[in-house]
Scaffold this active site. Structure first.
Site, mmCIF file in Angstrom:
data_model
loop_
_atom_site.group_PDB
_atom_site.id
_atom_site.type_symbol
_atom_site.label_atom_id
_atom_site.label_comp_id
_atom_site.label_asym_id
_atom_site.label_seq_id
_atom_site.Cartn_x
_atom_site.Cartn_y
_atom_site.Cartn_z
ATOM 1 N N GLY A 117 7.690 15.918 -4.717
ATOM 2 C CA GLY A 117 9.069 16.052 -5.157
ATOM 3 C C GLY A 117 10.090 15.508 -4.188
ATOM 4 N N GLU A 118 11.309 15.334 -4.705
ATOM 5 C CA GLU A 118 12.435 14.900 -3.899
ATOM 6 C C GLU A 118 13.331 16.131 -3.698
ATOM 7 O OE1 GLU A 118 13.726 12.601 -1.979
ATOM 8 O OE2 GLU A 118 15.564 13.782 -1.948
ATOM 9 N N SER A 175 13.462 8.733 4.385
ATOM 10 C CA SER A 175 12.350 7.823 4.094
ATOM 11 C C SER A 175 12.920 6.435 3.851
ATOM 12 C CB SER A 175 11.592 8.318 2.859
ATOM 13 O OG SER A 175 11.048 9.585 3.126
ATOM 14 N N LEU A 176 12.972 5.648 4.900
ATOM 15 C CA LEU A 176 13.635 4.342 4.796
ATOM 16 C C LEU A 176 12.645 3.259 4.342
ATOM 17 C CD1 LEU A 176 16.530 3.322 5.213
ATOM 18 C CD2 LEU A 176 15.834 2.505 7.458
ATOM 19 N N HIS A 177 11.586 3.069 5.081
ATOM 20 C CA HIS A 177 10.475 2.171 4.732
ATOM 21 C C HIS A 177 10.811 0.686 4.727
ATOM 22 C CE1 HIS A 177 8.371 5.812 3.966
ATOM 23 N NE2 HIS A 177 8.942 6.066 2.806
ATOM 24 N N SER A 224 13.050 16.190 3.936
ATOM 25 C CA SER A 224 12.812 14.752 3.869
ATOM 26 C C SER A 224 13.332 14.211 2.550
ATOM 27 C CB SER A 224 11.305 14.498 3.986
ATOM 28 O OG SER A 224 11.020 13.127 3.937
ATOM 29 N N CYS A 236 8.525 5.875 -6.198
ATOM 30 C CA CYS A 236 8.161 4.943 -5.120
ATOM 31 C C CYS A 236 6.730 4.467 -5.382
ATOM 32 C CB CYS A 236 8.269 5.634 -3.762
ATOM 33 S SG CYS A 236 9.924 6.304 -3.461
ATOM 34 N N CYS A 249 0.432 12.395 3.747
ATOM 35 C CA CYS A 249 1.692 11.947 3.147
ATOM 36 C C CYS A 249 1.448 11.053 1.953
ATOM 37 C CB CYS A 249 2.501 11.137 4.145
ATOM 38 S SG CYS A 249 3.097 12.090 5.508
ATOM 39 N N CYS A 272 3.458 5.812 -3.491
ATOM 40 C CA CYS A 272 3.249 7.259 -3.355
ATOM 41 C C CYS A 272 2.561 7.800 -4.596
ATOM 42 C CB CYS A 272 4.604 7.940 -3.161
ATOM 43 S SG CYS A 272 4.520 9.750 -3.180
ATOM 44 N N GLU A 315 0.975 21.125 -5.001
ATOM 45 C CA GLU A 315 0.119 21.322 -3.831
ATOM 46 C C GLU A 315 0.965 21.623 -2.595
ATOM 47 O OE1 GLU A 315 -3.822 18.673 -4.704
ATOM 48 O OE2 GLU A 315 -2.078 17.532 -4.090
ATOM 49 N N CYS A 373 3.573 22.215 4.717
ATOM 50 C CA CYS A 373 4.217 21.117 3.988
ATOM 51 C C CYS A 373 4.334 21.584 2.539
ATOM 52 C CB CYS A 373 3.338 19.872 4.104
ATOM 53 S SG CYS A 373 3.946 18.472 3.145
ATOM 54 N N ASN A 397 -1.150 5.879 3.711
ATOM 55 C CA ASN A 397 -2.337 6.579 3.243
ATOM 56 C C ASN A 397 -2.728 6.024 1.882
ATOM 57 O OD1 ASN A 397 -2.691 8.555 5.405
ATOM 58 N ND2 ASN A 397 -0.701 9.324 4.723
ATOM 59 N N CYS A 430 7.562 14.023 -9.373
ATOM 60 C CA CYS A 430 8.721 13.457 -8.683
ATOM 61 C C CYS A 430 9.280 12.345 -9.551
ATOM 62 C CB CYS A 430 8.313 12.895 -7.317
ATOM 63 S SG CYS A 430 9.718 12.274 -6.345
HETATM 64 N N1 SAH Z 1 10.713 12.736 -1.589
HETATM 65 C C1 SAH Z 1 10.788 13.002 -0.179
HETATM 66 C C2 SAH Z 1 9.616 13.806 0.340
HETATM 67 C C3 SAH Z 1 8.304 13.183 0.020
HETATM 68 S S1 SAH Z 1 7.006 12.773 0.978
HETATM 69 C C4 SAH Z 1 10.857 11.701 0.567
HETATM 70 O O1 SAH Z 1 10.609 10.661 -0.021
HETATM 71 O O2 SAH Z 1 11.209 11.715 1.729
HETATM 72 C C5 SAH Z 1 7.106 12.628 2.606
HETATM 73 C C6 SAH Z 1 6.913 11.224 3.165
HETATM 74 O O3 SAH Z 1 5.675 10.599 2.816
HETATM 75 C C7 SAH Z 1 7.998 10.289 2.685
HETATM 76 O O4 SAH Z 1 8.517 9.627 3.800
HETATM 77 C C8 SAH Z 1 7.228 9.333 1.807
HETATM 78 O O5 SAH Z 1 7.875 8.100 1.669
HETATM 79 C C9 SAH Z 1 5.920 9.232 2.540
HETATM 80 N N2 SAH Z 1 4.839 8.641 1.749
HETATM 81 C C10 SAH Z 1 4.744 8.562 0.406
HETATM 82 N N3 SAH Z 1 3.611 7.946 0.047
HETATM 83 C C11 SAH Z 1 2.974 7.617 1.182
HETATM 84 C C12 SAH Z 1 1.723 6.985 1.460
HETATM 85 N N4 SAH Z 1 0.925 6.574 0.488
HETATM 86 N N5 SAH Z 1 1.376 6.831 2.762
HETATM 87 C C13 SAH Z 1 2.169 7.264 3.755
HETATM 88 N N6 SAH Z 1 3.351 7.885 3.549
HETATM 89 C C14 SAH Z 1 3.750 8.050 2.277
#
Ligand code: SAH
Length: 378
Positions: free
Chosen positions: A191-192, A248-250, A225, A140, A371, A143, A116, A129, A328, A136
């Site tokens: 994807g990464e 993407s630290l989180h 990203s 995580c 996202c 996601c 997508e 985007c 999300n 992927c």
């Molecule tokens: N693989 C890459 C690009 C993917 S998505 C990465 O991880 O950076 C882009 C962003 O969306 C990333 O920061 C990812 O962690 C975030 N993301 C994934 N699932 C999410 C969700 N359910 N709600 C909000 N952000 C999310």
């Protein structure tokens, strides 16, 4: 005495390379630089200068119907188009939100893989985007894409085509607001990107190559990203293309990040943040730290303070900003978005430590286009 029970080995989804022996996506002019296109035609016994005409149609005029390529001799047109402009993907469905200014497209690739992309038009810019892999491998748990595993890497041309398709929609006035252009690309779809490094760099080059060799976009409008594949971040640092890096630290601590971003067991928070800081130092581009706010998981005031301290330990010269993403919803996930009150406090604490912080809007949530929601189900 029986042997002590061993702890189950935690298997990691470290799929850096896809299986061998798979059929490759069709070769397309977007896979090649100018010289490569010319050489290919010459090898086929076709005139090399036709490569530039094809590139002008594809990148400059955004033509997709060979019948409009009237400067190509009718006798050669089919052969030229088959050589350099094969169909790469078919749109299966487009969903709209935000009064048509957010459009998510589901694509079927040549081998049936589904991906997508999302086009988002704002008053002052339009962003595509893009996906860089079908599925992927990073797993995580919050996601949607991560739940299905990796199917395959996408080719450079398959990545570029998502942007060209968005550019066509904009040019043809299909998005409310009148005809326009795509100004930004974010590698935040499925994807990464850094696990498909070569194809992604190729795509960045095609997007930034001056028209008609490429789309002629500014590297500054492109964001890559990553979950934080440290060796690949270092390679990107050396590449000399000033794209924006998003990490993407989180979570600011290894214990929690090991759970939220499993690759963290390979590259720790400290190693990952240092690589991002080094990217900012060398490229002079401010790095963006992505932080999905999950209620009761990573949104405590103490974690905001720790995040601020971790980032400030590399200096406060403006190398970084934090982008909070309200979580999300994804099917089956036990996590939800943070309480707005906790989100405000998180922002306040980061700002108190001098860290510029923004909260991302959640465009396209209702069409599962925000996202982490891309799952590409037909
Ligand atoms: N693989 C890459 C690009 C993917 S998505 C990465 O991880 O950076 C882009 C962003 O969306 C990333 O920061 C990812 O962690 C975030 N993301 C994934 N699932 C999410 C969700 N359910 N709600 C909000 N952000 C999310």
């Amino acid at each position: 005495m029986s042997a002590p029970e061993t702890e189950p080995v935690k298997t990691l989804p470290l799929v850096f390379n896809e299986p061998r022996g798979r059929k490759k996506p069709p070769r397309h002019l977007a896979d090649l630089d100018e010289a490569g296109r010319k050489d290919l035609l010459t090898e086929m016994g076709l005139p090399g200068f036709r490569a530039k005409q094809l590139s002008t149609h594809y990148f400059g005029r955004l033509v997709d119907d060979p019948a409009e390529m009237t400067d190509l001799p009718a006798t050669q047109r089919d052969e030229l188009v088959a050589a350099l402009l094969p169909d790469l993907m078919t749109p299966l469905r487009t969903q709209e939100a935000d009064k048509g200014t957010t459009r998510k497209t589901l694509w079927r690739l040549f081998d049936g893989a589904l991906v997508e992309s999302v086009l988002m038009r704002y008053p002052d810019r339009a962003t595509v985007c893009v996906s860089s892999q079908a599925g992927c491998g990073m797993a995580c748990p919050f996601c949607a894409t991560g739940q299905g595993g990796l199917q395959r890497n996408m080719s450079t041309a398959e990545i570029v085509e998502q942007v060209v398709a968005g550019a066509r929609s904009m040019a043809r006035g299909e998005v409310p607001g009148g005809p326009g252009r795509v100004s930004n690309v974010v590698f935040m779809g499925m994807g990464e990107p850094l696990a498909n490094y070569k194809a992604v760099i190729g795509a960045v080059r095609r997007l930034t190559d001056p028209s008609p060799a490429g789309l002629g976009m500014s590297a500054r409008g492109i964001t890559v990203s990553t979950v934080g594949l440290v060796p690949r971040i270092n390679q990107l640092t050396e590449e000399g293309i000033p794209v924006t890096l998003a990490l993407s630290l989180h979570a600011p601590d290894d214990e929690l990040r090991n759970e939220l971003v499993p690759i963290n067991t390979r590259f720790s928070v400290a190693e990952t943040v240092e690589a991002a800081w080094n990217y900012a130092r060398v490229t002079k581009r401010r790095v963006s730290i992505e932080y999905a706010m999950m209620r009761g998981i990573n949104d405590q005031a103490g974690r905001a303070d720790l995040l601020g301290d971790v980032l400030n330990s590399y200096g406060d010269w403006g190398w970084v900003h934090v982008n909070l993403i309200p979580l999300n919803p994804t099917p089956g996930s036990k996590w939800t978005a943070s309480d707005p009150k906790d989100e405000r406090e998180f922002v306040r604490r980061l700002e108190a430590k001098g860290i510029p912080t923004t909260v991302r809007d959640t465009r396209g949530r209702e069409i599962d286009g925000a996202c982490g929601q891309l799952a590409a189900e037909a």
